[in-house]
Every structure is written in C-alpha cells, then in structure tokens.
Design a protein around this motif. Structure first.
Motif, PDB file in Angstrom:
ATOM      1  N   UNK A  60      58.409  45.467  49.578  1.00 46.17           N
ATOM      2  CA  UNK A  60      58.833  44.887  50.846  1.00 46.17           C
ATOM      3  C   UNK A  60      57.850  43.789  51.272  1.00 46.17           C
ATOM      4  N   UNK A  61      56.576  44.021  51.080  1.00 44.48           N
ATOM      5  CA  UNK A  61      55.562  43.032  51.408  1.00 44.48           C
ATOM      6  C   UNK A  61      55.807  41.734  50.628  1.00 44.48           C
ATOM      7  N   UNK A  62      56.093  41.857  49.352  1.00 42.56           N
ATOM      8  CA  UNK A  62      56.367  40.675  48.520  1.00 42.56           C
ATOM      9  C   UNK A  62      57.637  39.967  48.967  1.00 42.56           C
ATOM     10  N   UNK A  63      58.679  40.736  49.290  1.00 43.50           N
ATOM     11  CA  UNK A  63      59.941  40.132  49.720  1.00 43.50           C
ATOM     12  C   UNK A  63      59.777  39.349  51.024  1.00 43.50           C
ATOM     13  N   UNK A  64      58.939  39.848  51.920  1.00 41.25           N
ATOM     14  CA  UNK A  64      58.710  39.173  53.197  1.00 41.25           C
ATOM     15  C   UNK A  64      57.839  37.933  53.006  1.00 41.25           C
ATOM     16  N   UNK A  65      56.776  38.054  52.230  1.00 39.79           N
ATOM     17  CA  UNK A  65      55.763  36.996  52.148  1.00 39.79           C
ATOM     18  C   UNK A  65      56.046  35.929  51.096  1.00 39.79           C
ATOM     19  N   UNK A  66      56.713  36.275  50.025  1.00 40.78           N
ATOM     20  CA  UNK A  66      56.882  35.345  48.915  1.00 40.78           C
ATOM     21  C   UNK A  66      57.920  34.273  49.225  1.00 40.78           C
ATOM     22  N   UNK A  67      57.538  32.979  49.148  1.00 39.98           N
ATOM     23  CA  UNK A  67      58.481  31.887  49.453  1.00 39.98           C
ATOM     24  C   UNK A  67      59.712  31.866  48.553  1.00 39.98           C
ATOM     25  N   UNK A  68      59.651  32.506  47.373  1.00 41.34           N
ATOM     26  CA  UNK A  68      60.822  32.520  46.487  1.00 41.34           C
ATOM     27  C   UNK A  68      62.026  33.178  47.146  1.00 41.34           C
ATOM     28  N   UNK A  69      61.763  34.093  48.086  1.00 44.48           N
ATOM     29  CA  UNK A  69      62.862  34.799  48.744  1.00 44.48           C
ATOM     30  C   UNK A  69      63.412  34.032  49.942  1.00 44.48           C
ATOM     31  N   UNK A  70      62.737  32.943  50.321  1.00 44.63           N
ATOM     32  CA  UNK A  70      63.206  32.024  51.370  1.00 44.63           C
ATOM     33  C   UNK A  70      63.594  32.729  52.664  1.00 44.63           C
ATOM     34  N   UNK A  71      62.826  33.741  53.055  1.00 49.51           N
ATOM     35  CA  UNK A  71      63.066  34.433  54.315  1.00 49.51           C
ATOM     36  C   UNK A  71      62.748  33.482  55.467  1.00 49.51           C
ATOM     37  N   UNK A  72      63.707  33.193  56.349  1.00 52.52           N
ATOM     38  CA  UNK A  72      63.439  32.233  57.425  1.00 52.52           C
ATOM     39  C   UNK A  72      62.408  32.756  58.422  1.00 52.52           C
ATOM     40  N   UNK A  73      61.524  31.857  58.838  1.00 52.99           N
ATOM     41  CA  UNK A  73      60.508  32.169  59.839  1.00 52.99           C
ATOM     42  C   UNK A  73      60.656  31.144  60.951  1.00 52.99           C
ATOM     43  N   UNK A  74      60.865  31.636  62.189  1.00 53.69           N
ATOM     44  CA  UNK A  74      61.094  30.750  63.323  1.00 53.69           C
ATOM     45  C   UNK A  74      59.872  30.732  64.228  1.00 53.69           C
ATOM     46  N   UNK A 161      54.846  32.387  66.361  1.00 56.57           N
ATOM     47  CA  UNK A 161      55.911  32.788  65.426  1.00 56.57           C
ATOM     48  C   UNK A 161      56.738  33.850  66.140  1.00 56.57           C
ATOM     49  N   UNK A 162      58.024  33.556  66.302  1.00 56.03           N
ATOM     50  CA  UNK A 162      58.903  34.422  67.073  1.00 56.03           C
ATOM     51  C   UNK A 162      59.746  35.343  66.188  1.00 56.03           C
ATOM     52  N   UNK A 163      60.098  34.886  64.995  1.00 56.18           N
ATOM     53  CA  UNK A 163      61.041  35.654  64.185  1.00 56.18           C
ATOM     54  C   UNK A 163      60.753  35.476  62.701  1.00 56.18           C
ATOM     55  N   UNK A 164      60.930  36.567  61.949  1.00 53.16           N
ATOM     56  CA  UNK A 164      60.891  36.549  60.483  1.00 53.16           C
ATOM     57  C   UNK A 164      62.141  37.286  60.025  1.00 53.16           C
ATOM     58  N   UNK A 165      63.025  36.579  59.331  1.00 55.43           N
ATOM     59  CA  UNK A 165      64.302  37.200  58.943  1.00 55.43           C
ATOM     60  C   UNK A 165      65.029  37.671  60.190  1.00 55.43           C
ATOM     61  N   UNK A 166      65.396  38.942  60.232  1.00 51.80           N
ATOM     62  CA  UNK A 166      66.091  39.506  61.391  1.00 51.80           C
ATOM     63  C   UNK A 166      65.151  40.134  62.410  1.00 51.80           C
TER      64      UNK A 166
END
Length: 182
Positions: A60-74, A161-166
């Motif tokens: 989960x840590x990798x999925x959140x932090x790794x840019x390859x997964x392109x998780x939006x950060x607002x 930083x207000x949001x990461x993913x959902x």
C-alpha cells in the motif's frame, strides 16, 4: 489487516519519525503519532502542511508513493500575485523545470479556503496581492509545486496538501490523525 493513518502535518514538522543531522531538535512525526510499525507513504516538505498518509503495509505504501501509479495529489496553494489564465494554462499543459518537463496538472483559481491559521503566519504585504489555486499532480518530484508556481511567476506562500487519491483532510485538525478502514 493493514493500517492506514491520515495525518494533518503542521508547518515545520519533518515527515519522518527521527531528526538526524542537526543540533537543534526539530518536530517530527513521533511528536504526534505513537503507533509502532507505521511509516509515511511519501513525503511532505517541512515548510508544507497537510495530508500525510502512513501505513504498515509495504504494498500500500508503494501504491500511494510511487509515481508509476499516478495517484492524484491535490494541493491548495497560496501564491504571490494575481494568477491569470495564461499561468494556469501553463500549469495545465506542462512546466519545464531543471529536472525536465512536468506532467500536465489540473490547475484552477479558487476562493480563499477556510483553513486553520498557520504557525508562523504567512508574511502579509500590503503592496503585493496574493491568491489561491488548486493544483492536482500525478507525480511527486522534490518541491515540485513550489518550483512549478515559481516557474509561472507566482512564488508559493503557503502550501497545503488536501487530498491523495480519495483520502482528504476533511475533519482532521492540524497535528491530529485518524485511522481509516481499508
């Protein structure tokens, strides 16, 4: 079951549990979070505030932090000057930084958000206007938001930083954390 912690990191706090390399003690995550086995999924600069996710699950840590997964950060960004459409369009297309062009971002001017006071407060200058923008990125370079806003002529004054993913900071005061079911 994996743990996921949403932490509202105050300004001036390091995104790590220990402070190495300085004689003066700086605030760290350990001053706010006393949970063994959780680690930050990504980083947030010391002079930035807002959402930091922590977990005890490596995948989960990798999925959140790794840019390859392109998780939006607002990010909610207070910038110097009145941002015009041309600057927003540059942020949306791509900005070329010293380490190369950025990915396209979502950028829009927003009304001043109802946030907590920052400690220390942002320096107010009567002769220099400021405004707020929302910026959503799908990559995470070092100090990227600050470098992008400066590249379009609007230095960052405050960065939240207000949001990461959902996941959002909604209902999490500065210096507090909430555990989420995942």
């Amino acid at each position: 079951m994996a743990r996921l912690i949403l932490f509202n990191k105050p300004h001036g706090v390091l995104s790590q549990f220990t402070d190495r390399g300085t004689e003066t003690k700086r605030a760290t995550l350990s001053d706010f979070i006393d949970l063994p086995g959780v680690y930050p999924a990504g980083r947030l600069d010391r002079d930035s505030e807002g959402l930091l996710l922590l977990t005890d699950d490596g995948r989960l840590q990798a999925r959140i932090a790794d840019p390859r997964f392109k998780l939006p950060k607002t990010y909610l960004v207070q910038v110097e000057g009145e941002v015009q459409d041309g600057a927003l369009e540059k942020l949306r297309r791509s900005v070329t930084l010293k380490d190369g062009p950025t990915r396209p971002a979502e950028a829009e001017r927003i009304p001043e958000p109802d946030l907590w006071p920052r400690d220390p407060p942002v320096r107010f200058r009567k002769t220099v206007p400021d405004c707020w923008i929302s910026l959503t990125l799908r990559e995470g370079r070092n100090r990227q938001v600050r470098r992008m806003t400066a590249a379009v002529g609007h230095p960052t004054l405050r960065l939240v930083r207000w949001q990461i993913g959902d996941w959002t900071l909604e209902g999490v005061p500065p210096g507090e954390w909430r555990e989420m079911a995942i």
